[in-house]
Design a protein around this motif. Sequence first.
Motif, PDB file in Angstrom:
ATOM      1  N   MET A 177      19.625 -47.517  -1.143  1.00 17.47           N
ATOM      2  CA  MET A 177      19.001 -48.032  -2.358  1.00 17.47           C
ATOM      3  C   MET A 177      20.114 -48.595  -3.246  1.00 17.47           C
ATOM      4  N   HIS A 178      19.803 -49.636  -3.980  1.00 18.81           N
ATOM      5  CA  HIS A 178      20.869 -50.220  -4.791  1.00 18.81           C
ATOM      6  C   HIS A 178      20.343 -50.840  -6.072  1.00 18.81           C
ATOM      7  N   MET A 179      21.253 -50.927  -7.042  1.00 15.88           N
ATOM      8  CA  MET A 179      21.041 -51.665  -8.281  1.00 15.88           C
ATOM      9  C   MET A 179      22.254 -52.581  -8.435  1.00 15.88           C
ATOM     10  N   GLY A 180      22.077 -53.845  -8.075  1.00 15.00           N
ATOM     11  CA  GLY A 180      23.224 -54.735  -8.036  1.00 15.00           C
ATOM     12  C   GLY A 180      24.155 -54.305  -6.921  1.00 15.00           C
ATOM     13  N   ARG A 181      25.415 -54.052  -7.259  1.00 19.44           N
ATOM     14  CA  ARG A 181      26.392 -53.598  -6.261  1.00 19.44           C
ATOM     15  C   ARG A 181      26.617 -52.090  -6.308  1.00 19.44           C
ATOM     16  N   THR A 182      25.817 -51.370  -7.064  1.00 20.71           N
ATOM     17  CA  THR A 182      25.893 -49.908  -7.108  1.00 20.71           C
ATOM     18  C   THR A 182      24.864 -49.361  -6.131  1.00 20.71           C
ATOM     19  N   ARG A 183      25.311 -48.533  -5.175  1.00 16.36           N
ATOM     20  CA  ARG A 183      24.427 -48.070  -4.104  1.00 16.36           C
ATOM     21  C   ARG A 183      24.387 -46.544  -4.036  1.00 16.36           C
ATOM     22  N   TYR A 184      23.209 -46.033  -3.682  1.00 16.49           N
ATOM     23  CA  TYR A 184      23.002 -44.588  -3.586  1.00 16.49           C
ATOM     24  C   TYR A 184      23.339 -44.155  -2.162  1.00 16.49           C
ATOM     25  N   MET A 185      24.507 -43.519  -2.000  1.00 15.16           N
ATOM     26  CA  MET A 185      24.978 -43.164  -0.661  1.00 15.16           C
ATOM     27  C   MET A 185      25.605 -41.775  -0.648  1.00 15.16           C
ATOM     28  N   LYS A 186      25.780 -41.263   0.563  1.00 16.79           N
ATOM     29  CA  LYS A 186      26.417 -39.958   0.766  1.00 16.79           C
ATOM     30  C   LYS A 186      27.918 -40.141   0.919  1.00 16.79           C
ATOM     31  N   CYS A 187      28.678 -39.392   0.151  1.00  8.77           N
ATOM     32  CA  CYS A 187      30.141 -39.477   0.201  1.00  8.77           C
ATOM     33  C   CYS A 187      30.663 -38.748   1.444  1.00  8.77           C
ATOM     34  N   PRO A 188      31.541 -39.367   2.227  1.00  7.81           N
ATOM     35  CA  PRO A 188      32.081 -38.694   3.411  1.00  7.81           C
ATOM     36  C   PRO A 188      33.075 -37.588   3.064  1.00  7.81           C
ATOM     37  N   ASN A 189      33.524 -37.557   1.808  1.00  5.28           N
ATOM     38  CA  ASN A 189      34.516 -36.562   1.403  1.00  5.28           C
ATOM     39  C   ASN A 189      33.864 -35.269   0.917  1.00  5.28           C
ATOM     40  N   CYS A 190      32.934 -35.385  -0.047  1.00  2.00           N
ATOM     41  CA  CYS A 190      32.302 -34.173  -0.603  1.00  2.00           C
ATOM     42  C   CYS A 190      30.906 -33.921  -0.022  1.00  2.00           C
ATOM     43  N   GLY A 191      30.345 -34.919   0.670  1.00  2.00           N
ATOM     44  CA  GLY A 191      29.038 -34.754   1.294  1.00  2.00           C
ATOM     45  C   GLY A 191      27.858 -34.866   0.348  1.00  2.00           C
ATOM     46  N   LYS A 192      28.121 -35.223  -0.914  1.00  3.38           N
ATOM     47  CA  LYS A 192      27.045 -35.329  -1.899  1.00  3.38           C
ATOM     48  C   LYS A 192      26.621 -36.783  -2.073  1.00  3.38           C
ATOM     49  N   ARG A 193      25.373 -36.969  -2.466  1.00  3.71           N
ATOM     50  CA  ARG A 193      24.858 -38.309  -2.713  1.00  3.71           C
ATOM     51  C   ARG A 193      24.976 -38.643  -4.199  1.00  3.71           C
ATOM     52  N   SER A 194      25.294 -39.893  -4.477  1.00  6.10           N
ATOM     53  CA  SER A 194      25.375 -40.344  -5.866  1.00  6.10           C
ATOM     54  C   SER A 194      25.285 -41.863  -5.887  1.00  6.10           C
ATOM     55  N   TRP A 195      25.095 -42.394  -7.091  1.00  2.00           N
ATOM     56  CA  TRP A 195      25.107 -43.851  -7.265  1.00  2.00           C
ATOM     57  C   TRP A 195      26.566 -44.285  -7.307  1.00  2.00           C
ATOM     58  N   GLN A 196      27.009 -44.907  -6.242  1.00  2.12           N
ATOM     59  CA  GLN A 196      28.431 -45.225  -6.083  1.00  2.12           C
ATOM     60  C   GLN A 196      28.726 -46.678  -6.458  1.00  2.12           C
ATOM     61  N   LYS A 197      29.692 -46.835  -7.329  1.00  7.13           N
ATOM     62  CA  LYS A 197      30.034 -48.152  -7.845  1.00  7.13           C
ATOM     63  C   LYS A 197      31.034 -48.866  -6.937  1.00  7.13           C
ATOM     64  N   LYS A 198      30.936 -50.170  -6.905  1.00  7.75           N
ATOM     65  CA  LYS A 198      31.903 -50.992  -6.158  1.00  7.75           C
ATOM     66  C   LYS A 198      33.186 -51.118  -6.981  1.00  7.75           C
ATOM     67  N   VAL A 199      34.327 -50.811  -6.354  1.00  5.72           N
ATOM     68  CA  VAL A 199      35.642 -50.974  -6.999  1.00  5.72           C
ATOM     69  C   VAL A 199      36.509 -51.830  -6.080  1.00  5.72           C
ATOM     70  N   LEU A 200      37.540 -52.442  -6.641  1.00  2.00           N
ATOM     71  CA  LEU A 200      38.322 -53.432  -5.885  1.00  2.00           C
ATOM     72  C   LEU A 200      39.522 -52.858  -5.153  1.00  2.00           C
ATOM     73  N   THR A 201      40.018 -51.699  -5.577  1.00  2.00           N
ATOM     74  CA  THR A 201      41.218 -51.139  -4.948  1.00  2.00           C
ATOM     75  C   THR A 201      40.978 -49.689  -4.505  1.00  2.00           C
ATOM     76  N   LYS A 202      41.838 -49.245  -3.614  1.00  2.00           N
ATOM     77  CA  LYS A 202      41.730 -47.890  -3.055  1.00  2.00           C
ATOM     78  C   LYS A 202      42.079 -46.831  -4.092  1.00  2.00           C
ATOM     79  N   GLU A 203      43.055 -47.156  -4.961  1.00  2.00           N
ATOM     80  CA  GLU A 203      43.516 -46.194  -5.965  1.00  2.00           C
ATOM     81  C   GLU A 203      43.397 -46.810  -7.343  1.00  2.00           C
ATOM     82  N   GLU A 204      43.291 -45.935  -8.350  1.00  2.00           N
ATOM     83  CA  GLU A 204      43.233 -46.422  -9.728  1.00  2.00           C
ATOM     84  C   GLU A 204      44.611 -46.894 -10.171  1.00  2.00           C
TER      85      GLU A 204
END
Length: 204
Positions: A177-204
């Motif tokens: 599911m998505h709103m623009g480029r924000t998608r509701y997905m399961k994180c492979p690291n913590c295993g939780k689902r959330s609305w995940q935002k698109k970012v341009l780089t791997k690190e802040e």
Amino acid sequence: MDQIKIGKFISSCRKEQGMTQAALAEKLEISDRAVSKWETGKSMPDSGIMLELCEILKINVNELLSGERIMAESYDKRAEENLLEMKKQVEEKNRQMLKTEYWLVFPPVVAGLVMVFLASFVNMPEWLRAALCVFSLVLIFTVCFIAVGIEQKAGYYECQNCFHRYVPTYRQVNLAMHMGRTRYMKCPNCGKRSWQKKVLTKEE
């Protein structure tokens, strides 16, 4: 990064090793035209062959990206500068890909909607009406599938629980599911689902 400077450095190192462009290209299993483009500053060596190129030219990656030999005392500083510059280039590349996605999707979707509108309200033969509807739907869905592929490859998604940044599979992005480029997905690291935002780089 100064591609002209890097190109001249590659040329100089190649000549120091007594190689022609063709000989270097043969060792790397690429065309001598690619080597020529590096040396004239028109392009950069692909990251996949940088290590092999450096090994052949008897230099390190830091020196290659700096376009000059580096003294030991300034090595760490130049390495940090090169890493920051590479991060900026990756971010800009991802930004351009996302702009491409927008311009790829917008005109065909508008054209498809116009065709659906015409098919709905303009008097025409039924076969033409059906053909317009089918064509417009195929056009819109095809372009959207391509656009999702571009979005999936450009940058990362950031989990809102653990802030892990990762590249999901095409299937995950396409089915989420998505709103623009924000998608509701399961994180492979913590295993939780959330609305995940698109970012341009791997690190802040």
